[in-house]
Design a protein around this motif. Structure first.
Motif, PDB file in Angstrom:
ATOM      1  N   ARG A  17       0.823  -1.213   0.000  1.00 22.38           N
ATOM      2  CA  ARG A  17       0.000   0.000   0.000  1.00 22.38           C
ATOM      3  C   ARG A  17       0.856   1.261   0.000  1.00 22.38           C
ATOM      4  O   ARG A  17       0.546   2.233  -0.683  1.00 22.38           O
ATOM      5  N   GLN A  18       1.939   1.258   0.782  1.00 29.29           N
ATOM      6  CA  GLN A  18       2.763   2.451   0.865  1.00 29.29           C
ATOM      7  C   GLN A  18       3.448   2.752  -0.459  1.00 29.29           C
ATOM      8  O   GLN A  18       3.640   3.918  -0.814  1.00 29.29           O
ATOM      9  N   ALA A  77       3.758   6.627  -5.144  1.00 26.18           N
ATOM     10  CA  ALA A  77       3.961   6.768  -6.590  1.00 26.18           C
ATOM     11  C   ALA A  77       3.287   8.047  -7.087  1.00 26.18           C
ATOM     12  O   ALA A  77       2.067   8.118  -7.176  1.00 26.18           O
ATOM     13  N   SER A  78       4.068   9.059  -7.398  1.00 29.14           N
ATOM     14  CA  SER A  78       3.505  10.320  -7.893  1.00 29.14           C
ATOM     15  C   SER A  78       3.450  10.370  -9.412  1.00 29.14           C
ATOM     16  O   SER A  78       2.793  11.231  -9.984  1.00 29.14           O
ATOM     17  N   SER A 120      -5.641   6.519  -0.909  1.00 33.21           N
ATOM     18  CA  SER A 120      -5.616   6.698   0.538  1.00 33.21           C
ATOM     19  C   SER A 120      -4.320   7.365   0.982  1.00 33.21           C
ATOM     20  O   SER A 120      -3.241   7.057   0.476  1.00 33.21           O
ATOM     21  N   THR A 121      -4.440   8.278   1.928  1.00 35.52           N
ATOM     22  CA  THR A 121      -3.263   8.803   2.626  1.00 35.52           C
ATOM     23  C   THR A 121      -3.160   8.198   4.021  1.00 35.52           C
ATOM     24  O   THR A 121      -2.140   8.346   4.684  1.00 35.52           O
ATOM     25  N   ASP A 122      -4.239   7.552   4.470  1.00 42.54           N
ATOM     26  CA  ASP A 122      -4.279   6.896   5.780  1.00 42.54           C
ATOM     27  C   ASP A 122      -4.838   5.489   5.589  1.00 42.54           C
ATOM     28  O   ASP A 122      -5.203   5.089   4.481  1.00 42.54           O
ATOM     29  N   ASP A 123      -4.934   4.759   6.696  1.00 35.52           N
ATOM     30  CA  ASP A 123      -5.572   3.444   6.697  1.00 35.52           C
ATOM     31  C   ASP A 123      -6.980   3.579   7.263  1.00 35.52           C
ATOM     32  O   ASP A 123      -7.167   4.127   8.355  1.00 35.52           O
ATOM     33  N   ILE A 128      -6.009  -0.825  -6.854  1.00 32.43           N
ATOM     34  CA  ILE A 128      -5.787   0.260  -5.908  1.00 32.43           C
ATOM     35  C   ILE A 128      -6.193  -0.202  -4.517  1.00 32.43           C
ATOM     36  O   ILE A 128      -7.199  -0.880  -4.339  1.00 32.43           O
ATOM     37  N   ALA A 129      -5.413   0.162  -3.513  1.00 36.73           N
ATOM     38  CA  ALA A 129      -5.702  -0.240  -2.144  1.00 36.73           C
ATOM     39  C   ALA A 129      -6.955   0.458  -1.641  1.00 36.73           C
ATOM     40  O   ALA A 129      -7.047   1.683  -1.654  1.00 36.73           O
ATOM     41  N   THR A 130      -7.931  -0.330  -1.213  1.00 31.17           N
ATOM     42  CA  THR A 130      -9.184   0.202  -0.681  1.00 31.17           C
ATOM     43  C   THR A 130      -9.595  -0.622   0.540  1.00 31.17           C
ATOM     44  O   THR A 130      -8.900  -1.545   0.938  1.00 31.17           O
ATOM     45  N   TRP A 131     -10.755  -0.280   1.116  1.00 34.92           N
ATOM     46  CA  TRP A 131     -11.293  -1.005   2.263  1.00 34.92           C
ATOM     47  C   TRP A 131     -12.800  -1.183   2.080  1.00 34.92           C
ATOM     48  O   TRP A 131     -13.441  -0.429   1.346  1.00 34.92           O
ATOM     49  N   SER A 132     -13.346  -2.159   2.786  1.00 30.76           N
ATOM     50  CA  SER A 132     -14.789  -2.337   2.898  1.00 30.76           C
ATOM     51  C   SER A 132     -15.155  -2.324   4.376  1.00 30.76           C
ATOM     52  O   SER A 132     -14.433  -2.881   5.201  1.00 30.76           O
TER      53      SER A 132
END
Length: 222
Positions: free
Chosen positions: A17-18, A23-24, A117-120, A152-156
């Protein structure tokens, strides 16, 4: 972190995730096969497609697809899923239209920019939290799960009505999916306004917070 040279290429299964957050600039590609988390960051689309095509060939899949996007600053712009099938000559084709042509950077087929995301999310909301959703609705969080959406890193977040006993098995679950965390708030990755308003607000804890366990059976009680 800019992916601008072949020496910058990063391929992992999955990409941390980091790494995605840092990656800019670069092209992000991921396999969309079930149970496959292969993904990479590349300086050009042709290199990205060459790598994913080789990945699909090694998997010996007759039909497969992948997601491709380009990273910019703190967002990712996605291209529609690119379906592929392996032909008799072991080249990768798109549909029945012949060999796949790499997309140009200025292609109009690129979709909108999606925030990363910038956070978790699981650092902002946890099991047992009470959340307030649009329309003055409330819920109780049952589960926060790490997911991937188009690589892309996401959450549910699974939640239930506020008075639900989560230790039982007969409660009705509801979901907020494809979530990202930005500057302390939780947003949905898709929609008309990606960062227009948070999808919910944490307003407190349930009467019995989830980190207390029943000393007899060790079950979470909320």
């Amino acid at each position: 972190m800019e992916i601008t040279d072949p020496s910058d290429i990063i391929v992992e299964n999955p990409l941390p995730r980091q790494t995605l957050r840092n990656a800019s600039w670069g092209y992000h590609v991921s396999c969309s096969s079930r149970r496959c988390e292969w993904a990479g960051l590349f300086p050009t689309l042709p290199l990205a497609e060459e790598a994913v095509n080789a990945h699909l060939y090694r998997r010996r899949r007759k039909q497969d697809a992948y997601h491709v996007g380009r990273c910019g600053a703190d967002c990712t712009q996605l291209e529609a899923d690119r379906a592929r099938r392996l032909g008799d000559t072991h080249h990768v084709y798109i549909g029945d239209a012949g060999p796949a042509e790499p997309l140009s950077f200025d292609s109009e087929s690129w979709g909108p920019w999606y925030p990363r995301s910038t956070d978790d999310v699981d650092g902002l909301v946890q099991r047992g939290d009470r959340i307030e959703l649009p329309g003055d609705r409330e819920g109780k969080v049952a589960r926060v799960t790490e997911t991937r959406s188009c690589g892309i890193a996401t959450w549910s977040v699974a939640y239930a009505d506020p008075g639900t006993d989560l230790t039982r098995d007969d409660w009705q679950s509801k979901f907020q999916n494809e979530l990202v965390a930005r500057d302390g708030d939780v947003y949905c990755r898709y929609g008309e306004e990606f960062l227009g308003a948070p999808v919910f607000e944490v307003v407190g804890e349930a009467e019995h917070q989830a980190d207390f366990t029943e000393f007899a059976e060790g079950r979470e009680t909320v």
